[in-house]
Design a protein around this motif. Structure first.
Motif, PDB file in Angstrom:
ATOM      1  N   GLU A 180     -24.997 -32.416   4.325  1.00  0.00           N
ATOM      2  CA  GLU A 180     -24.915 -32.482   5.780  1.00  0.00           C
ATOM      3  C   GLU A 180     -24.886 -33.927   6.277  1.00  0.00           C
ATOM      4  N   ALA A 181     -25.607 -34.810   5.585  1.00  0.00           N
ATOM      5  CA  ALA A 181     -25.629 -36.222   5.973  1.00  0.00           C
ATOM      6  C   ALA A 181     -24.266 -36.867   5.735  1.00  0.00           C
ATOM      7  N   ILE A 182     -23.580 -36.459   4.667  1.00  0.00           N
ATOM      8  CA  ILE A 182     -22.236 -36.994   4.419  1.00  0.00           C
ATOM      9  C   ILE A 182     -21.291 -36.546   5.524  1.00  0.00           C
ATOM     10  N   LYS A 183     -21.384 -35.296   5.928  1.00  0.00           N
ATOM     11  CA  LYS A 183     -20.558 -34.818   7.038  1.00  0.00           C
ATOM     12  C   LYS A 183     -20.774 -35.677   8.289  1.00  0.00           C
ATOM     13  N   GLU A 184     -22.035 -36.029   8.512  1.00  0.00           N
ATOM     14  CA  GLU A 184     -22.391 -36.787   9.712  1.00  0.00           C
ATOM     15  C   GLU A 184     -21.923 -38.238   9.650  1.00  0.00           C
ATOM     16  N   ILE A 217     -15.568 -33.473  -1.428  1.00  0.00           N
ATOM     17  CA  ILE A 217     -14.885 -34.524  -0.671  1.00  0.00           C
ATOM     18  C   ILE A 217     -14.108 -33.911   0.495  1.00  0.00           C
ATOM     19  N   ALA A 218     -13.431 -32.819   0.222  1.00  0.00           N
ATOM     20  CA  ALA A 218     -12.663 -32.153   1.276  1.00  0.00           C
ATOM     21  C   ALA A 218     -13.585 -31.482   2.293  1.00  0.00           C
ATOM     22  N   HIS A 219     -14.627 -30.815   1.800  1.00  0.00           N
ATOM     23  CA  HIS A 219     -15.532 -30.047   2.670  1.00  0.00           C
ATOM     24  C   HIS A 219     -16.312 -30.939   3.633  1.00  0.00           C
ATOM     25  N   TYR A 237      -5.061 -31.301  -1.407  1.00  0.00           N
ATOM     26  CA  TYR A 237      -5.858 -32.164  -2.281  1.00  0.00           C
ATOM     27  C   TYR A 237      -6.670 -31.339  -3.274  1.00  0.00           C
ATOM     28  N   VAL A 238      -7.305 -30.309  -2.808  1.00  0.00           N
ATOM     29  CA  VAL A 238      -8.160 -29.482  -3.665  1.00  0.00           C
ATOM     30  C   VAL A 238      -7.330 -28.700  -4.684  1.00  0.00           C
TER      31      VAL A 238
END
Length: 406
Positions: A180-184, A217-219, A237-238
């Motif tokens: 979730e932190a990566i998304k942010e 990476i995509a998500h 990409y996936v």
């Protein structure tokens, strides 16, 4: 050198620290991999000795980052990276700390590290110091940050790519909080030097679970902020498969040639860029149905086998093309000549035999002769090659004309 000898030699450094009333511990990836039972290729050490003190204690040292506390110590001619315990200041640029401060406390040093599995230290007797429950995360096969994930990623945005790299490298899962932190914070990747991102991607593609890392990476949206890859749709990409970063890029350029204009953004090495171009040329040669011996001659074995992986993993081209490539790889060791220098004629001998000056025709003649020798049309013998060339060209008032209309 074996893993056991690496630790045994590194222990000599720790023993010297302890003999002079300092502390010393194995730290970082070597501890993680040793605990997992993985092979260890290099061993890092941390200590409360200051950089000047490290240099004074050992005969052979190399300053590779003294201002940050890092000295290479050569013990039995083996390099060990030795770093003073340190804590870090603010990361105002999302890339590196504004200041580094040395400390006398191991726990403070371990607290600045990125992931719990990298924040363990080990004595020379192989006893663990694990203040952040790295062992628990190793057992659960989980990538977890030291402290709050959003703070770790805000400090150094490259840690987001490192997280997915470790997913691939270790076949671990990413903790929910980290995901979730990566998304942010994905957009903060724009602050990171391209070279650092590319280096992490290279390691990612050498991992054992590339697919799960790519899906993450995509998500998480990281894909939108990666050089070159930001121009590729997440689904596309996936869907591709690759055993290296070079293969991944080559597949996408094959599918969409317009992506080649973005290749420079990754700042790859010349060797990598050449490998991508050559792989695409192999595919083109296969589509054109060029003779297997000519394909084998024109491309290095590594390029041929790499292209074979690209085609096989992604079901590119047809069965006849895959067969042609297989035959080309098999033909490589038995080619009559391995390179132009082995051809029994050269430009001077051709000009003399044809009583003609040099010009564009000369390259064409040499290319044709080279191809004829490779295909077995003529033996690799100077006189035979010259006779073969004479049967295909004529000298008209000093101008060489090809009888086949070229």
């Amino acid at each position: 050198m074996t893993e056991q000898n690496l630790f045994k030699t590194g222990a000599k450094i720790i023993e010297r620290f302890e003999k002079h009333n300092y502390e010393g511990f194995f730290v970082g990836g070597a501890v993680r991999d040793y605990t997992l039972g993985r092979s260890v290729s290099d061993v890092d050490i941390t200590t409360n000795a200051l950089p000047d003190e490290i240099e004074n204690l050992f005969e052979k040292t190399i300053d590779v980052g003294k201002e940050h506390g890092t000295i290479i110590v050569l013990m039995d001619d083996i390099p060990f990276e030795v770093t003073t315990y340190r804590v870090e200041g603010e990361y105002t640029d999302h890339r590196r700390p504004d200041n580094v401060y040395f400390t006398q406390h191991l726990t403070e040093d371990l607290s600045r590290r990125d992931f719990t599995i990298n924040a363990m230290a080990m004595t020379q007797a192989m006893e663990l110091h694990d203040p952040h429950n790295g062992i628990k995360d190793l057992n659960n096969r989980l990538i977890n940050t030291v402290g709050l994930a959003k703070e770790r990623f805000y400090e150094d945005a490259l840690r987001m790519v490192r997280a997915v790299r470790f997913m691939s490298q270790l076949d671990f899962k990413l903790a929910d909080e980290a995901r979730e932190a990566i998304k942010e914070h994905a957009a903060a990747l724009d602050y990171v030097a391209v070279e650092r991102i590319t280096a992490e991607l290279e390691k990612l593609y050498r991992g054992i679970n590339v697919e799960s890392a790519k899906e993450m990476i995509a998500h998480t949206g990281l894909l939108k902020y990666m050089p070159f890859f930001r121009h590729i749709e997440a689904g596309e990409y996936v869907s591709t498969k690759a055993e290296s970063l070079v293969q991944e890029i080559a597949v996408h350029i094959y599918k969409d040639s317009s992506l080649s204009q973005h290749l420079s953004a990754l700042k790859l090495s010349n060797k990598q860029k050449t490998a991508i171009r050559e792989s695409l040329k192999v595919i083109e040669a296969l589509e054109d149905g060029i003779d297997e011996k000519l394909i084998a001659y024109r491309f290095e074995t590594g390029i041929l086998t790499g292209t074979d992986a690209i085609i096989r993993l992604n079901a590119l081209l047809g069965a006849q093309h895959a067969k042609l490539l297989e035959q080309s790889i098999a033909a490589k060791p038995d080619l009559v000549i391995k390179n132009r220098s082995e051809l029994r004629i050269n430009g001077n001998s051709l000009m003399s035999a044809l009583n003609a000056r040099g010009g564009p025709w000369l390259r064409d003649c040499l290319d044709s002769a080279e191809e004829a020798v490779l295909l077995g049309t003529v033996n690799n013998n100077e006189s035979e090659i010259i006779n073969w060339v004479k049967s295909h060209v004529k000298n008209e008032d000093g101008n060489i004309v090809f009888t086949d209309g070229r």
